[in-house]
Design a protein around this motif. Structure first.
Motif, PDB file in Angstrom:
ATOM      1  N   ILE A 865       0.243  49.093 -63.076  1.00  0.00           N
ATOM      2  CA  ILE A 865      -0.069  49.631 -64.419  1.00  0.00           C
ATOM      3  C   ILE A 865       1.171  50.340 -64.967  1.00  0.00           C
ATOM      4  O   ILE A 865       1.558  50.149 -66.123  1.00  0.00           O
ATOM      5  N   LYS A 866       1.790  51.170 -64.111  1.00  0.00           N
ATOM      6  CA  LYS A 866       2.976  51.928 -64.554  1.00  0.00           C
ATOM      7  C   LYS A 866       4.135  50.981 -64.881  1.00  0.00           C
ATOM      8  O   LYS A 866       4.873  51.188 -65.854  1.00  0.00           O
ATOM      9  N   ASP A 867       4.318  49.918 -64.054  1.00  0.00           N
ATOM     10  CA  ASP A 867       5.446  49.004 -64.242  1.00  0.00           C
ATOM     11  C   ASP A 867       5.252  48.075 -65.447  1.00  0.00           C
ATOM     12  O   ASP A 867       6.219  47.732 -66.136  1.00  0.00           O
ATOM     13  N   TRP A 868       4.013  47.622 -65.683  1.00  0.00           N
ATOM     14  CA  TRP A 868       3.775  46.546 -66.645  1.00  0.00           C
ATOM     15  C   TRP A 868       3.167  47.028 -67.964  1.00  0.00           C
ATOM     16  O   TRP A 868       2.755  46.210 -68.784  1.00  0.00           O
ATOM     17  N   GLU A 876       2.594  43.985 -74.801  1.00  0.00           N
ATOM     18  CA  GLU A 876       2.039  43.684 -73.478  1.00  0.00           C
ATOM     19  C   GLU A 876       3.052  42.849 -72.690  1.00  0.00           C
ATOM     20  O   GLU A 876       3.390  41.730 -73.078  1.00  0.00           O
ATOM     21  N   LYS A 877       3.540  43.420 -71.534  1.00  0.00           N
ATOM     22  CA  LYS A 877       4.551  42.718 -70.722  1.00  0.00           C
ATOM     23  C   LYS A 877       3.948  41.490 -70.030  1.00  0.00           C
ATOM     24  O   LYS A 877       4.591  40.461 -69.898  1.00  0.00           O
ATOM     25  N   GLU A 926      -3.642  56.982 -69.578  1.00  0.00           N
ATOM     26  CA  GLU A 926      -2.295  57.291 -70.109  1.00  0.00           C
ATOM     27  C   GLU A 926      -1.612  56.036 -70.662  1.00  0.00           C
ATOM     28  O   GLU A 926      -0.877  56.098 -71.649  1.00  0.00           O
ATOM     29  N   LYS A 927      -1.832  54.870 -70.012  1.00  0.00           N
ATOM     30  CA  LYS A 927      -1.129  53.652 -70.403  1.00  0.00           C
ATOM     31  C   LYS A 927      -1.914  52.793 -71.401  1.00  0.00           C
ATOM     32  O   LYS A 927      -1.326  52.088 -72.223  1.00  0.00           O
TER      33      LYS A 927
END
Length: 988
Positions: A865-868, A876-877, A926-927
């Motif tokens: 979640i943090k990376d993408w 959206e990655k 948060e994301k």
């Protein structure tokens, strides 16, 4: 003979001559008779008229069973009849004008009769049949037959009810207390009087009956009034029996048993001390002789040791100076004999030598300084330890060749010695100098002892020295306090005549290794240490077990002394030439190599020696080259001729290569990454060349699993040794390892990748992107079998290997994500596996039996979640990832999985997992912002019947910054929802 008697005889027949059907019929017939209402009358009638012991035994056993089972339902008349009949039998009274002959029967019948009477006492004494013992006493005048029976009844009463050596129910304990209380009030004094009269009367005419009575009496002393026995009448009589030479040994031993019971009686410590002093126990010391097989010596030995234990106990429990002084005087008096007993007599297992001696040594700790007499006692304790730890020479050959008997004896002695060595260390702390002098003298006398005892004497003396060293702190060892310097010098410079013996050679080497901290500080001893390990006492010892252990211990010695050994490197290598040659010669893979990798320790020791920066570069290169070159040449020659190898030669050459890889691997352990990459790259180049050669093994022998495993292990080592300079070799190595991998090998392959990622992090991204698709494809298809298998049939070797692979895969994925490499999952070649990996991680995070595996999967998702996810409104990655996390992961893992009753909040690991699940929600908020919150609260919560007010509180807590408060609230919310479940919704 009637049918009943015939049936009993047949049912007891063990000859095998009778038909099995007939025997079964007889057993059934006897069982049916037991059920008849008149069975008690029948049994008593048979006991009166039948002299067949089988019938008598069956009748008595049946009577006992019937009383036990049916007593409550018997009529008063039947109870009276049984009571009167059984009592008449034991007292030799007439039953219906006939004298019952049971007392003429063998001992086991009389014992059974005693048990029947005790069963009646259990139910009837003292409330119904209060006079049983008082009524019995007048019949003792009939002579030894009834006296013997009376003793049997009292013994049976002790066995069946009173003695606490057997497990008892609370009801039995209560009944025993009732019986003892009643006997104390009513008849104990009369019974004791009867005992005294019997032994006084029969001491010359019938010592056997006196022995019987005294053995019985010793059981009762523990709970009757001690004044009845410990008085001016009975004690002198008992000592008279013990000390008079003409009496039978059994009678004298029984009297000693009674005095021991008096000595062991629980009572107030001051009274006990007075009693012990009054016994004048020194009178019996003279009876202890070298004839330790004699029953009398054994009983007197038990009395003396028991007395010593009680005196010691009094000294611990009494505080007054007078009492302490008296108890110490009595101990000083008895201890020399106790020590003699311990060393020369067979001891009763119930008496713990170590326990007593440890207690005595503990009292010494409070005394300072120790008196000469106490020093003497401590010396004798050390002598006892030495005697006890000595092997019996009859096992010498068994222990030397290590056969089954030898192994059992060695294991038994190792266990037996543990407590004795603890005791040795206690003495060493109380009197260090006494202990060290004793050990020095033991070694000296062992060396001088005759050859028939030499082996065991030397082994025991060395074991004492080893055990002493085990308890010394590093500081004390380095300082070399007391006689330590002399002890170590003696140890290192002594050549024992029996050094060829396996046990002696092993304990010798272990002891040297134990004192290496001393040698570290006193380097003048290094030549002696090296000589001991390098000559026929160590690595060149003729016994294979000794030489193997010597190589391992030598490696440890080198590890400890390291730079201090630089001046001796040439000497060491010269002495090890033949050992090294065994590995570096073409003919090495002979019988001795099978399953043995002892060469590894020698090469590790050499590596530690020559791998130091203190060794000049030129010498270091020469040393290393002289070892690596022949080994690599051997491998190359084998690989070149691999196709020409015959089926007989092939296993031999494979074993040879295996051995070489192990040796090189061990050798490389002495070289640090800094040395081979920064300060001396030439050395690093030599290892790279070696790696190049060994990687060829995977090409030539792709399917030989032991070789693949050894090469893989070497790659692990080179990753540590060569650092990043190993990279050029990795693609080829990984390709070969991956090519033929079975699930079991795949686990090792993933472990190697984990090592690379943990060491080099994002530097391995290109390598990882290259191999990941192949790994994912192969593992995902392999572990489908695990998902499809359940029940007992799933417990196969194959499924267990796949489960291990699956577990390692989770660790691998976790390592990737936590080292900033999650982009590997998104590379063009790997993307096709992303959905399968996500589904696997989701299922595992919700359902896996292992909570820690579930936690790892949740942590992977948090990291993804943090990376993408850039931000709630960012691009959206990874298309579809956000909706998968919000709609699938959040509901299934963060809600349904924790609502399941199997989610145990009382379990510590589960609580850690729960913390990660709560953190995942916070990170998603948060994301993903309100997209997550709205879906979770509006879609997930209603399906779990969550009240609106709790949902609102959840939103507030999630938006707040207090993680602890969020976690506590969410746990309460889940527990409330579980309570509100109405059974209509099954959480998956």
């Amino acid at each position: 003979m009637d049918d009943v008697e015939k049936a009993i005889l047949i049912s007891f027949d063990e000859s095998g001559a009778l038909d099995a059907g007939l025997k079964s019929q007889a057993v059934n017939f006897c069982q049916q008779i037991k059920e008849t209402p008149s069975i008690c009358s029948l049994c008593i009638e048979k006991l009166c008229f039948c002299k067949l012991v089988q019938v008598q035994f069956w009748c008595l056993q049946t009577l006992q069973e019937v009383i036990r089972v049916r007593y409550g339902s018997m009529s008063l008349e039947e109870k009276n009849f049984i009571r009167k009949s059984v009592f008449s039998m034991v007292c030799l009274e007439r039953i219906d004008d006939k004298v019952c002959s049971v007392l003429e029967s063998p001992a086991f019948i009389k014992n059974k009769l005693a048990q029947v009477l005790v069963t009646l006492i259990y139910f009837e004494y003292p409330l119904i049949w209060s006079s049983v013992f008082v009524d019995f006493l007048p019949h003792l005048s009939k002579g030894t037959v009834v006296i013997d029976m009376f003793s049997r009844v009292l013994n049976a009463l002790d066995d069946e009810l009173i003695c606490l050596d057997y497990p008892r129910t609370s009801e039995e304990v209560a009944i025993a207390a009732r019986v003892k209380d009643a006997m104390r009030q009513q008849c104990v004094a009369q019974i004791v009087r009867a005992w005294y009269d019997i032994v006084s009367t029969y001491k010359n005419s019938d010592p056997e009956i006196c022995t019987t009575v005294l053995d019985c009496m010793s059981r009762y002393i523990a709970w009757i009034d001690i004044g009845l026995i410990a008085n001016d009448v009975f004690i002198p009589l008992l000592f008279e029996f013990i000390l008079v030479d003409g009496l039978s040994e059994q009678l004298r031993g029984a009297a000693a048993g009674c005095v021991l019971a008096v000595v062991s009686k629980r009572m107030d410590a001051q009274s006990k001390l007075s009693l012990l002093k009054s016994l004048q126990i020194t009178r019996v010391f003279g009876l202890i002789s070298d004839d330790n097989d004699s029953e009398l010596v054994s009983r007197v030995a038990a009395l003396i040791t028991g007395y010593a234990v009680e005196v010691l106990e009094c000294s611990k429990r009494l505080d007054s100076q007078d009492a302490k002084s008296v108890s110490m005087e009595l101990l000083d008096e008895v201890l020399p004999t106790v020590f003699y007993v311990m060393q020369n007599c067979e001891m009763d297992a119930a008496f713990s030598i170590v326990q007593f001696l440890s207690g005595y040594v503990a009292t010494m700790k409070t005394l300072s300084p120790l008196q000469e007499k106490q020093m003497l006692h401590l010396g004798q304790i050390l002598e006892v330890i030495r005697t006890q730890i000595r092997y019996d020479p009859i096992y010498r050959n068994n222990l030397d060749i290590v056969d089954k008997i030898g192994m059992e004896e060695e294991d038994r002695m190792a266990e037996f010695r543990k407590d004795l060595f603890v005791l040795l260390r206690s003495v060493g702390r109380v009197a260090p100098e006494v202990t060290q002098i004793f050990i020095r003298n033991s070694l000296t006398s062992a060396i001088a002892s005759s050859s028939d005892r030499n082996v065991e004497e030397v082994e025991a003396a060395l074991s004492l020295l080893y055990a002493l060293g085990e308890s010394m702190s590093d500081e004390a060892m380095k300082a070399g306090t007391g006689l330590l310097s002399e002890l170590v010098t003696n140890l290192l410079s002594t050549r024992f005549p029996c050094h060829s013996n396996r046990l002696v050679a092993l304990v010798y080497l272990e002891t040297i290794a134990r004192y290496m901290k001393f040698v570290q500080e006193n380097t003048q001893y290094i030549p002696l240490v090296l000589a001991a390990f390098l000559d026929e006492r160590g690595i060149h010892h003729p016994n294979i077990y000794v030489s193997r252990r010597a190589t391992y211990l030598f490696m440890r010695v080198v590890k400890l002394l390291k730079s201090k050994l630089v001046p001796f490197i040439e000497t060491i290598l010269q002495n090890l030439q033949d050992v090294v040659a065994r590995v570096t010669s073409m003919n090495f893979a002979s019988k001795e190599s099978a399953g043995s990798e002892d060469g590894a320790y020698i090469f590790e020791a050499i590596g530690l020696l020559i791998g130091m920066e203190d060794v000049p570069l030129g010498k270091q290169s020469d040393y290393l080259s002289s070892l690596l070159t022949p080994l690599c040449q051997q491998v190359e020659a084998t690989l070149l001729n691999a196709k020409a190898l015959s089926p007989e030669e092939s296993p031999l050459k494979v074993a040879n290569i295996q051995q070489i890889i192990v040796a090189i691997n061990a050798l490389s352990k002495g070289f640090s990454e800094r040395l081979v990459t920064a300060s001396r790259p030439a050395i690093g180049h030599m290892f790279k060349q070696t790696l190049d050669v060994l990687l060829q093994i995977l090409v030539v022998f792709p399917k030989v699993e032991p070789l693949r495993t050894k090469v893989l292990s070497f790659i692990h080592r080179m990753v540590d040794t060569l650092g990043a300079s190993v990279f050029p070799y990795l693609p080829k190595a990984l390709e070969q390892l991956l090519a033929e991998s079975e699930p079991k090998e795949m686990v090792d392959f993933l472990v190697l990748l984990n090592q690379l990622i943990c060491k080099f992090s994002t530097l391995v991204q290109d390598i990882l992107e290259e191999v990941f698709p192949a790994i994912a494809g192969r593992i995902l298809s392999a572990i489908r079998k695990v998902a499809d298998s359940s029940g007992p049939e799933a417990n196969t070797e194959e499924i267990r290997e796949l489960q291990e692979l699956q577990k390692t895969l989770y660790t691998f994925l976790h390592v990737i994500t936590t080292h900033d490499l999650s982009s590997v999952f998104l590379s063009p070649k790997s993307r096709g596996y992303l959905n399968s990996i996500m589904q696997l991680l989701l299922h595992t995070s919700c359902h896996h039996k292992d909570i820690l595996t579930r936690k790892a999967c949740v942590q992977i998702f948090i990291r993804l979640i943090k990376d993408w996810s850039a931000s709630p409104f960012g691009e959206e990655k990874v298309p579809g990832f956000r909706s998968f996390m919000i709609e699938t992961f959040a509901t299934n893992c963060c809600l349904y999985s924790v609502l399941d009753k199997s989610f145990e909040f009382t379990d510590a690991n589960t609580l850690i997992l729960f913390g990660e699940i709560v953190l995942a929600q916070k990170v998603m908020y948060e994301k993903f912002g309100d997209d997550f919150l709205v879906h979770f609260v509006s879609k997930g919560f209603p399906s779990a019947h969550c009240p609106q007010n709790l949902a609102e509180q959840y939103c507030q807590k999630l938006k707040g910054s207090d993680m602890k408060a969020l976690r506590s609230f969410y746990q309460l919310l889940i527990e409330n929802l579980r309570l509100q479940q109405n059974g209509s919704h099954v959480f998956r």
